[in-house]
Design a protein around this motif. Structure first.
Motif, short mmCIF file in Angstrom:
data_model
loop_
_atom_site.label_atom_id
_atom_site.label_comp_id
_atom_site.label_asym_id
_atom_site.label_seq_id
_atom_site.Cartn_x
_atom_site.Cartn_y
_atom_site.Cartn_z
N GLU A 71 -74.44 -25.98 28.94
CA GLU A 71 -73.14 -25.86 29.79
C GLU A 71 -72.05 -26.37 29.24
OE1 GLU A 71 -73.24 -23.35 31.86
OE2 GLU A 71 -75.27 -22.79 31.30
N GLU A 72 -72.26 -27.74 28.64
CA GLU A 72 -71.16 -28.41 28.11
C GLU A 72 -70.72 -27.84 26.99
OE1 GLU A 72 -70.22 -33.09 26.62
OE2 GLU A 72 -72.24 -32.51 27.14
N GLU A 73 -71.43 -27.35 26.05
CA GLU A 73 -71.12 -26.76 24.81
C GLU A 73 -70.42 -25.32 25.16
OE1 GLU A 73 -74.41 -27.58 21.18
OE2 GLU A 73 -74.87 -26.26 22.89
N LYS A 74 -70.83 -24.71 26.14
CA LYS A 74 -70.16 -23.37 26.61
C LYS A 74 -68.75 -23.69 27.21
CE LYS A 74 -74.66 -21.03 27.84
NZ LYS A 74 -75.11 -20.41 28.73
N ALA A 75 -68.70 -24.76 27.76
CA ALA A 75 -67.45 -24.98 28.74
C ALA A 75 -66.33 -25.38 27.65
CB ALA A 75 -67.69 -25.93 29.73
N SER A 76 -66.76 -25.88 26.40
CA SER A 76 -65.95 -26.46 25.37
C SER A 76 -64.80 -25.52 24.98
CB SER A 76 -66.45 -27.12 24.10
OG SER A 76 -67.47 -26.23 23.51
N TYR A 77 -65.30 -24.08 24.95
CA TYR A 77 -64.67 -22.90 24.31
C TYR A 77 -63.59 -22.46 25.43
CZ TYR A 77 -68.40 -22.77 20.53
OH TYR A 77 -68.95 -23.10 19.69
N PRO B 283 -61.90 -19.52 27.45
CA PRO B 283 -62.77 -18.67 28.42
C PRO B 283 -62.92 -17.21 27.64
CG PRO B 283 -60.83 -19.25 29.52
CD PRO B 283 -60.68 -20.05 28.13
N ASN B 284 -64.24 -16.76 27.87
CA ASN B 284 -64.74 -15.48 27.29
C ASN B 284 -65.26 -15.67 25.91
OD1 ASN B 284 -64.07 -14.02 29.92
ND2 ASN B 284 -61.95 -14.04 29.05
N ILE B 285 -64.80 -16.71 25.20
CA ILE B 285 -65.26 -16.88 23.76
C ILE B 285 -67.09 -16.60 23.60
CG2 ILE B 285 -65.27 -18.26 21.76
CD1 ILE B 285 -62.72 -17.13 22.40
N VAL B 286 -67.58 -17.37 24.60
CA VAL B 286 -69.20 -17.61 24.31
C VAL B 286 -69.56 -16.19 24.52
CG1 VAL B 286 -71.36 -18.63 25.48
CG2 VAL B 286 -69.14 -19.69 25.01
N SER B 287 -68.96 -15.14 25.39
CA SER B 287 -69.42 -13.83 25.50
C SER B 287 -69.40 -13.15 24.44
CB SER B 287 -68.37 -12.98 26.72
OG SER B 287 -67.30 -12.85 26.25
N THR B 288 -68.75 -13.22 23.38
CA THR B 288 -68.82 -12.72 22.13
C THR B 288 -69.81 -12.64 21.46
OG1 THR B 288 -67.60 -14.43 20.73
CG2 THR B 288 -66.18 -12.99 21.74
N VAL B 289 -70.81 -13.77 21.66
CA VAL B 289 -72.13 -13.94 21.06
C VAL B 289 -73.39 -13.88 21.77
CG1 VAL B 289 -70.82 -15.36 19.23
CG2 VAL B 289 -72.04 -16.38 21.18
#
Length: 403
Positions: free
Chosen positions: A107-113, A115-121
């Protein structure tokens, strides 16, 4: 006896050395697309090898035109590369064919980006790659052509209606087209349409994984895309976004949608500005298509965990920001240094403003077929062979088969 003992000792030493060499020769193979190793990667890789004794990294550089095909061919043949640079649009196809492994994110890694960046992968709730390159788009406008047409050169359009009206005025009162419209049989024709989708609160795939292309927001986007033909350069089907950049440089079009790298490719004497993409009637805020490339870890090498570790090392916040600055890419994370970058060069700001309401490049199992269907839809409307509503409904039904 002494001679035999010496030979035995020498043999033992050679075997020990051979064993150590064998361990040191566990090479993680990696493919990077492009013409050369990314600036800084030689240092990052050397540091990773130092921190991971017994492993080396063997990088192969492959030109863009052959890169994705070779990566796919190797994986399908059962001789995969360990780690590879891929377009995130391909991740679902690789995952569905059991060719890559998940790249878990905390969750920490996801929150570092942003918004919406993680959804691309992300597909089916799982991350299948590590974002490594990111692009957003903004609106470039020629201030001199605005002034020549009697428009305020410091006030770009904020809405689709203003975009059309200003472009019409420029086309009427100057020798330039008002707007550069992409409709060539090329991937960024679909991308250009998706910018209109995401500046009108539209989606292609919703949070439940359902295809929602046939929506009022997307119909408005397609209708307006077709309407822009009136104020665009002649023959939009002959142009993709880089062709339009050349026209912009030559003062033949007054406005284009392009990425941040174009800022350093414009003629020095050109008097230009850059602003967020104009918004549609349903917009909730500035939007843009969020396009990422990723590092994907391929299955079957026996060192998948180490490849994941390497991918995360190469793209950690410090290394990634260095990579972005040297390549002119939109930052993936709001790391220290981004605010200073914007202060030093305010033209960066529009490329960040659109992220919060931006949307990902949709993931399909047959991405090429999806892309071609979308391009056909745009071209049909631009050339007037189909009405927007009919084209949208037909394409929405067609792409169901490509999920």
């Amino acid at each position: 006896m002494i001679r035999t003992g010496l030979l035995g000792a020498a043999t033992a030493a050679l075997l020990a050395a051979a064993s150590a060499t064998a361990q040191a020769d566990t090479a993680i193979t990696m493919i990077q697309c492009g013409d050369s190793l990314a600036e800084g990667y030689d240092r990052f890789i050397a540091e990773w090898e130092e921190n991971n004794p017994g492993y080396t990294v063997d990088v192969e550089i492959i030109g863009w035109s052959q890169c994705q095909e070779k990566i796919t061919t190797l994986a399908a043949a059962g001789t995969p590369v360990g780690l590879a640079y891929v377009g995130s649009r391909t991740l679902k196809q690789f995952a569905e064919n059991d060719l890559i492994v998940p790249v878990p994110m905390s969750e920490e890694e996801k929150a570092s980006y942003y918004p919406n960046i993680v959804s691309t992968v992300t597909y089916d709730g799982t991350q299948w790659g590590v974002p490594v390159a990111f692009s957003t788009k903004a609106l470039y406008w020629n201030k001199d052509l605005f002034a020549q047409a009697g428009l305020d050169p410091e006030t770009p359009p904020k809405t689709w209606q203003e975009l059309y009206d200003m472009a019409a005025t420029i086309k009427e009162k100057t020798d330039a087209a008002g707007y550069g419209l992409s409709a060539k049989t090329f991937d960024n024709t679909m991308h250009q349409y998706l910018h209109w989708v995401y500046t009108n609160n539209g989606q292609v795939i919703d949070e439940n994984g359902e295809i929602v292309l046939d929506s009022p927001q997307n119909l408005e986007a397609l209708a307006w895309y077709g309407k822009m033909v009136d104020v665009a350069q002649e023959g939009p089907t002959a142009y993709e976004q880089d062709d339009l950049t050349a026209l912009f440089n030559d003062r033949k079009v007054a406005m284009i949608q392009q990425g941040p790298w174009v800022r350093v490719r414009l003629n020095e004497e050109l008097n230009w500005g850059v602003a967020p993409l104009p918004l549609g009637p349903q917009a909730k805020g500035p939007g843009t298509l969020l396009i990422t490339d990723s590092l994907a870890v391929f299955k079957g090498t026996g060192y998948e965990d180490k490849a994941i570790d390497l991918a995360k090392w190469l793209t950690n916040p410090v290394h990634q920001f260095f990579y972005e600055k040297t390549h002119g890419l939109t930052p993936l994370r709001p790391v220290p240094g981004v605010e200073q970058m914007v202060e030093e060069d305010p033209t960066w700001k529009p490329f960040l403003d659109g992220i919060a309401f931006g949307g990902p490049e949709p993931l399909f199992t047959d991405y090429k077929a999806f892309q071609n269907a979308m391009i056909d839809m745009v071209q049909a409307v631009v050339t007037g062979t189909k009405e927007p509503e009919a084209a949208l409904k037909e394409t929405a039904g067609e792409i169901e088969a490509y999920r």
